[in-house]
Design a protein around this motif. Structure first.
Motif, PDB file in Angstrom:
ATOM      1  N   CYS A   1       0.850  -1.193   0.000  1.00  0.00           N
ATOM      2  CA  CYS A   1       0.000   0.000   0.000  1.00  0.00           C
ATOM      3  C   CYS A   1       0.884   1.242   0.000  1.00  0.00           C
ATOM      4  CB  CYS A   1      -0.923   0.003   1.216  1.00  0.00           C
ATOM      5  SG  CYS A   1      -2.219  -1.239   1.106  1.00  0.00           S
ATOM      6  N   GLY A   2       0.645   2.106  -0.960  1.00  0.00           N
ATOM      7  CA  GLY A   2       1.494   3.276  -1.132  1.00  0.00           C
ATOM      8  C   GLY A   2       0.897   4.543  -0.552  1.00  0.00           C
ATOM      9  N   PRO A   3       1.433   5.690  -0.937  1.00  0.00           N
ATOM     10  CA  PRO A   3       1.053   6.964  -0.322  1.00  0.00           C
ATOM     11  C   PRO A   3      -0.222   7.550  -0.918  1.00  0.00           C
ATOM     12  CG  PRO A   3       2.701   7.360  -1.990  1.00  0.00           C
ATOM     13  CD  PRO A   3       2.515   5.865  -1.938  1.00  0.00           C
ATOM     14  N   THR A   4      -0.904   8.353  -0.115  1.00  0.00           N
ATOM     15  CA  THR A   4      -1.959   9.229  -0.606  1.00  0.00           C
ATOM     16  C   THR A   4      -1.303  10.584  -0.817  1.00  0.00           C
ATOM     17  OG1 THR A   4      -3.630   8.019   0.640  1.00  0.00           O
ATOM     18  CG2 THR A   4      -4.221  10.217  -0.141  1.00  0.00           C
TER      19      THR A   4
ATOM     20  N   ARG B   1       8.856  -9.102  -7.166  1.00  0.00           N
ATOM     21  CA  ARG B   1       8.322  -8.035  -8.022  1.00  0.00           C
ATOM     22  C   ARG B   1       7.441  -7.180  -7.128  1.00  0.00           C
ATOM     23  NH1 ARG B   1       4.746 -10.123 -12.127  1.00  0.00           N
ATOM     24  NH2 ARG B   1       4.626  -7.956 -12.806  1.00  0.00           N
ATOM     25  N   LEU B   2       7.906  -5.995  -6.831  1.00  0.00           N
ATOM     26  CA  LEU B   2       7.220  -5.114  -5.882  1.00  0.00           C
ATOM     27  C   LEU B   2       6.410  -4.062  -6.636  1.00  0.00           C
ATOM     28  CD1 LEU B   2       6.681  -3.994  -3.029  1.00  0.00           C
ATOM     29  CD2 LEU B   2       8.829  -2.716  -3.234  1.00  0.00           C
ATOM     30  N   VAL B   3       5.114  -4.026  -6.364  1.00  0.00           N
ATOM     31  CA  VAL B   3       4.227  -3.021  -6.953  1.00  0.00           C
ATOM     32  C   VAL B   3       3.629  -2.183  -5.825  1.00  0.00           C
ATOM     33  CG1 VAL B   3       2.078  -2.651  -8.213  1.00  0.00           C
ATOM     34  CG2 VAL B   3       3.704  -4.369  -9.002  1.00  0.00           C
ATOM     35  N   VAL B   4       3.701  -0.876  -5.974  1.00  0.00           N
ATOM     36  CA  VAL B   4       3.197   0.070  -4.969  1.00  0.00           C
ATOM     37  C   VAL B   4       2.149   0.963  -5.631  1.00  0.00           C
ATOM     38  CG1 VAL B   4       3.797   1.951  -3.398  1.00  0.00           C
ATOM     39  CG2 VAL B   4       5.390   0.042  -3.728  1.00  0.00           C
ATOM     40  N   ASN B   5       1.007   1.126  -4.973  1.00  0.00           N
ATOM     41  CA  ASN B   5      -0.032   1.986  -5.545  1.00  0.00           C
ATOM     42  C   ASN B   5       0.169   3.446  -5.138  1.00  0.00           C
ATOM     43  OD1 ASN B   5      -1.092   1.473  -2.748  1.00  0.00           O
ATOM     44  ND2 ASN B   5      -2.723   2.798  -3.512  1.00  0.00           N
ATOM     45  N   ILE B   6      -0.326   4.334  -5.955  1.00  0.00           N
ATOM     46  CA  ILE B   6      -0.354   5.761  -5.661  1.00  0.00           C
ATOM     47  C   ILE B   6      -1.825   6.176  -5.588  1.00  0.00           C
ATOM     48  CG2 ILE B   6       0.258   8.075  -6.448  1.00  0.00           C
ATOM     49  CD1 ILE B   6       2.718   6.525  -5.771  1.00  0.00           C
TER      50      ILE B   6
ATOM     51  N   ALA C   1       0.883  -0.820  10.141  1.00  0.00           N
ATOM     52  CA  ALA C   1       0.051  -1.542  11.098  1.00  0.00           C
ATOM     53  C   ALA C   1      -1.340  -0.926  11.214  1.00  0.00           C
ATOM     54  CB  ALA C   1       0.735  -1.570  12.468  1.00  0.00           C
ATOM     55  N   ASP C   2      -1.453   0.378  10.981  1.00  0.00           N
ATOM     56  CA  ASP C   2      -2.750   1.043  11.085  1.00  0.00           C
ATOM     57  C   ASP C   2      -3.676   0.689   9.924  1.00  0.00           C
ATOM     58  OD1 ASP C   2      -0.939   2.341   9.418  1.00  0.00           O
ATOM     59  OD2 ASP C   2      -1.905   4.283   9.639  1.00  0.00           O
ATOM     60  N   LEU C   3      -3.181  -0.047   8.929  1.00  0.00           N
ATOM     61  CA  LEU C   3      -4.007  -0.439   7.787  1.00  0.00           C
ATOM     62  C   LEU C   3      -4.659  -1.813   7.971  1.00  0.00           C
ATOM     63  CD1 LEU C   3      -1.825   0.707   4.749  1.00  0.00           C
ATOM     64  CD2 LEU C   3      -3.656   1.944   5.911  1.00  0.00           C
ATOM     65  N   ARG C   4      -4.301  -2.502   9.048  1.00  0.00           N
ATOM     66  CA  ARG C   4      -4.886  -3.833   9.261  1.00  0.00           C
ATOM     67  C   ARG C   4      -6.407  -3.784   9.243  1.00  0.00           C
ATOM     68  NH1 ARG C   4      -0.476  -5.312  13.092  1.00  0.00           N
ATOM     69  NH2 ARG C   4      -1.637  -4.193  14.687  1.00  0.00           N
ATOM     70  N   PHE C   5      -6.963  -2.797   9.955  1.00  0.00           N
ATOM     71  CA  PHE C   5      -8.407  -2.605   9.979  1.00  0.00           C
ATOM     72  C   PHE C   5      -8.704  -1.119   9.878  1.00  0.00           C
ATOM     73  CE2 PHE C   5     -12.549  -1.902  11.779  1.00  0.00           C
ATOM     74  CZ  PHE C   5     -13.295  -2.962  11.289  1.00  0.00           C
ATOM     75  N   PRO C   6      -9.608  -0.719   8.986  1.00  0.00           N
ATOM     76  CA  PRO C   6     -10.416  -1.611   8.153  1.00  0.00           C
ATOM     77  C   PRO C   6      -9.830  -1.924   6.775  1.00  0.00           C
ATOM     78  CG  PRO C   6     -11.225   0.622   7.969  1.00  0.00           C
ATOM     79  CD  PRO C   6     -10.077   0.685   8.942  1.00  0.00           C
ATOM     80  N   HIS C   7      -8.742  -1.253   6.388  1.00  0.00           N
ATOM     81  CA  HIS C   7      -8.331  -1.306   4.978  1.00  0.00           C
ATOM     82  C   HIS C   7      -8.004  -2.720   4.512  1.00  0.00           C
ATOM     83  CE1 HIS C   7      -6.952   0.017   1.140  1.00  0.00           C
ATOM     84  NE2 HIS C   7      -5.683  -0.292   1.377  1.00  0.00           N
ATOM     85  N   HIS C   8      -7.037  -3.370   5.153  1.00  0.00           N
ATOM     86  CA  HIS C   8      -6.636  -4.694   4.682  1.00  0.00           C
ATOM     87  C   HIS C   8      -7.725  -5.739   4.924  1.00  0.00           C
ATOM     88  CE1 HIS C   8      -2.054  -3.668   4.743  1.00  0.00           C
ATOM     89  NE2 HIS C   8      -2.711  -3.136   3.724  1.00  0.00           N
ATOM     90  N   GLU C   9      -8.453  -5.588   5.997  1.00  0.00           N
ATOM     91  CA  GLU C   9      -9.555  -6.509   6.255  1.00  0.00           C
ATOM     92  C   GLU C   9     -10.575  -6.448   5.123  1.00  0.00           C
ATOM     93  OE1 GLU C   9     -10.083  -9.405   8.011  1.00  0.00           O
ATOM     94  OE2 GLU C   9      -9.683  -8.290   9.852  1.00  0.00           O
TER      95      GLU C   9
ATOM     96  N   GLU D   1      -9.601   0.148  -4.504  1.00  0.00           N
ATOM     97  CA  GLU D   1      -8.500   0.477  -5.412  1.00  0.00           C
ATOM     98  C   GLU D   1      -7.381  -0.540  -5.313  1.00  0.00           C
ATOM     99  OE1 GLU D   1      -5.704   3.639  -3.172  1.00  0.00           O
ATOM    100  OE2 GLU D   1      -7.715   4.396  -3.564  1.00  0.00           O
ATOM    101  N   CYS D   2      -7.033  -0.946  -4.079  1.00  0.00           N
ATOM    102  CA  CYS D   2      -5.905  -1.863  -3.906  1.00  0.00           C
ATOM    103  C   CYS D   2      -6.230  -3.256  -4.440  1.00  0.00           C
ATOM    104  CB  CYS D   2      -5.494  -1.930  -2.436  1.00  0.00           C
ATOM    105  SG  CYS D   2      -4.587  -0.461  -1.887  1.00  0.00           S
ATOM    106  N   SER D   3      -7.452  -3.717  -4.214  1.00  0.00           N
ATOM    107  CA  SER D   3      -7.830  -5.035  -4.741  1.00  0.00           C
ATOM    108  C   SER D   3      -7.745  -5.055  -6.256  1.00  0.00           C
ATOM    109  CB  SER D   3      -9.249  -5.380  -4.289  1.00  0.00           C
ATOM    110  OG  SER D   3      -9.296  -5.616  -2.896  1.00  0.00           O
TER     111      SER D   3
END
Length: 611
Positions: A100-103, A135-140, A306-314, A286-288
């Protein structure tokens, strides 16, 4: 900017991009739930183990299947299993890694960089120590509520705002010596694919159109059919008990697509059975979608803060497993701890952040990398004066070790060293470092072992048998054990991403043209010439008779006259004392300017202090 090829457009949605002005943001995504009401205390006392067992019974861990491939020699803490599991990889096939990349709506601060630096270290460990390619892909994220609000506040178009801070973000990574990802992928470059992804979820019954114009994910339907709450089951369960927001069937539902208000940024989509509606993607979808574009229906490693565990990654997990009809979309989830300042997470919203520019104005990239190596990647790190001083001390320890080795190989240190003992310590350290790196990337232990080895060898050089070495000609030949230790420490640090420019026993010209000599090389040669002059002054001041023919003649003429010899030496010391004092004062002055001089008996050495 690297970009991935856009997916062929599916026939599930017809999309038109709309030029529009920017106003306030629309309906928000799912947020962390409020806590349920207080419960009555149980009369029965429970032990920690029984509480853990009760928690596991209430929130069972998801079934996890080890992926295909062979063990890499690395075990990692998988957030899906809450345990250490072997990292497996198929031969000759790089692991897919989505981060997960930067906003991009403001300047990059070191709280962000802390996460990217820690995962950069892990990436280098996998490649350089365990021969694991990725192969590392990072979103913007270049469209969301924060982006739109910031654009409105500054009165600039969203695209202009996001491109500016995207460029600044990548520049910050470069200046911190963080290796760029294989590819960066923008949200706004893939709006059609996101809309098509959502339409598939609607067709499968996992998403629905609301009366507010949003498209929401049906969390309860997914929960009833599959395993929901894989990362934070308590928080996921707690979100079900809150009151649903307007337009949502259940409180745990979240927005996949948000309607756009008049004059607000958006795209027109022709939804099947609904018609044309204008809106923009929600945060999680977007990430999916971008992970699917990059890697298809499966991801080996997924990382983020670590702050992305919930709710984002969940929420990423439930919508992706619903879309791909799988029970294990990601094999390994890894989360980086936060960088904290004054006990709180460093963040833009709290205003307690330090930009990358502000940090690099005072400190080096190596110092920031050392700070990130002071704790394991999933642990929080406190940023304070003590942390900075500790990082500086560790770099200074390495610089001092390098100076000691440099003096040794140049013959300025006359000690003999215990070769067998040093080689034994080296072999032991090599094993300990590799073991530490292979056990959940325990860089803090690996660095401690390197520092202990450097300190050990420096002490041996300082305590060596000088009397024995004086019996041998000083022909520049030195124990290979000392050089072997130096090479091991330098290469290990470089393989973890440190520049360690200060750990060079000789600086060569750079570039195709041998005349292209680095500025530091010129500086070092100038200081060497100055040190030679200072050595003559010290010799004169100390009264080494081999350098003073006149004084030697006087002493020889009065040989046997102890009283006269004593008076001559005393007078000479009085006359030359100011020169010796000036030499010492100069050493102190240069220390303030970043040049450390070390007087080692009859010889002296120097080094540039680290920033």
């Amino acid at each position: 900017m690297l970009s991935l090829t856009r997916q062929p457009r599916l026939a599930l949605a017809r999309l038109h991009q709309v030029s529009c002005c920017v106003s306030t943001s629309g309906t928000g995504d799912q947020t962390s739930p409020t806590s349920p009401g207080p419960r009555k205390p149980s009369k029965r006392r429970t032990t920690p183990s029984s509480k853990a067992a009760a928690t596991r019974a209430k929130f069972p861990l998801p079934k996890w299947t080890p992926p295909k491939g062979a063990d890499t020699g690395v075990v990692i803490r998988n957030a899906l299993t809450k345990t250490l599991v072997p990292l497996r990889a198929e031969p000759f096939k790089p692991l897919s890694w989505y981060m997960c990349g930067p906003t991009v709506y403001d300047s990059t601060h070191i709280g962000h960089a802390h996460c990217y630096m820690k995962f950069d270290i892990i990436r280098k460990i996998l490649k350089n120590f365990f021969n694991v390619r990725v192969r590392l892909v990072v979103n913007i994220t270049d469209v969301d509520d924060k982006v739109i609000l910031r654009s409105e506040q500054l009165g600039v178009p969203v695209a202009e705002l996001t491109r500016k801070y995207e460029t600044e973000f990548l520049d910050s990574l470069d200046r911190l010596k963080i290796e760029r990802a294989t590819a960066y992928i923008r949200v706004t470059d893939h709006i059609p694919a996101i809309a098509d992804y959502i339409q598939v979820l609607v067709n499968k019954g996992y998403a629905y159109h609301s009366q507010t114009g949003d498209v929401n994910f049906d969390s309860i339907k997914f929960r009833d059919e599959r395993h929901a709450g894989k990362l934070e089951p308590k928080k996921f369960k707690g979100s079900e008990r809150t009151t649903p927001a307007a337009g949502k069937r259940h409180a745990a539902d979240f927005a996949l697509w948000k309607h756009s208000k008049p004059h607000e940024l958006g795209w027109d989509v022709e939804w099947t059975g609904v018609g044309l509606r204008r809106g923009r993607p929600g945060w999680h979808i977007e990430c999916s979608t971008l992970a699917k574009i990059a890697f298809g229906d499966h991801v080996d490693i997924h990382t983020g803060g670590a702050d992305l565990r919930f709710p984002h990654h969940e929420n990423e997990i439930v919508q992706s497993e619903a879309y791909h009809d799988t029970d294990q979309w990601v094999d390994y989830f890894m989360h980086c701890g936060t960088l904290r300042i004054d006990g709180s997470k460093m963040s833009k919203s709290l205003g307690n952040f330090i930009t990358v520019d502000e940090f690099l104005a005072k400190h080096s990239p190596d110092k920031f990398r050392m700070i990130c190596c002071m704790s394991q990647y999933h642990r929080d790190c406190e940023y304070d004066q003590q942390t900075l001083e500790t990082a500086s001390t560790r770099l200074a320890t390495l610089a001092n070790f390098n100076s000691a080795v440099l003096a040794y190989v140049e013959g300025k240190s006359m000690s003999t060293v215990p070769t067998k003992r040093i080689l034994s310590k080296l072999a032991s350290t090599e094993n300990k470092v590799l073991k530490a790196l292979g056990k959940n990337f325990s860089v803090q232990k690996a660095i401690s072992e390197l520092l202990a080895l450097a300190t050990f060898v420096e002490a041996e050089l300082a305590d060596g048998n000088v009397a024995e070495s004086l019996k041998k000609p000083r022909d520049g030949r030195r124990s290979g054990a000392v050089l072997a230790v130096h090479t091991f420490i330098r290469h290990t640090l470089q393989n973890m991403g440190f520049e360690v420019a200060f750990m060079q026993l000789g600086i060569q010209a750079s570039g195709a043209d041998s005349g292209n000599v680095p500025t530091e090389h010129v500086l070092r040669k100038a200081i060497d010439e100055f040190m030679a002059f200072r050595a003559v002054v010290r010799d004169l001041s100390i009264g080494r008779v081999s350098n003073l023919d006149g004084l030697s003649d006087l002493l020889a003429a009065h040989h046997g006259d102890a009283k006269t010899e004593k008076q001559l030496r005393k007078e000479y010391t009085r006359i030359t004392a100011p020169f010796l004092e000036a030499s010492d004062e100069l050493r102190a002055d240069l220390m303030q300017k970043g040049v450390e001089i070390k007087d080692r008996g009859v010889e002296s050495s120097w080094d540039l202090l680290q920033k």
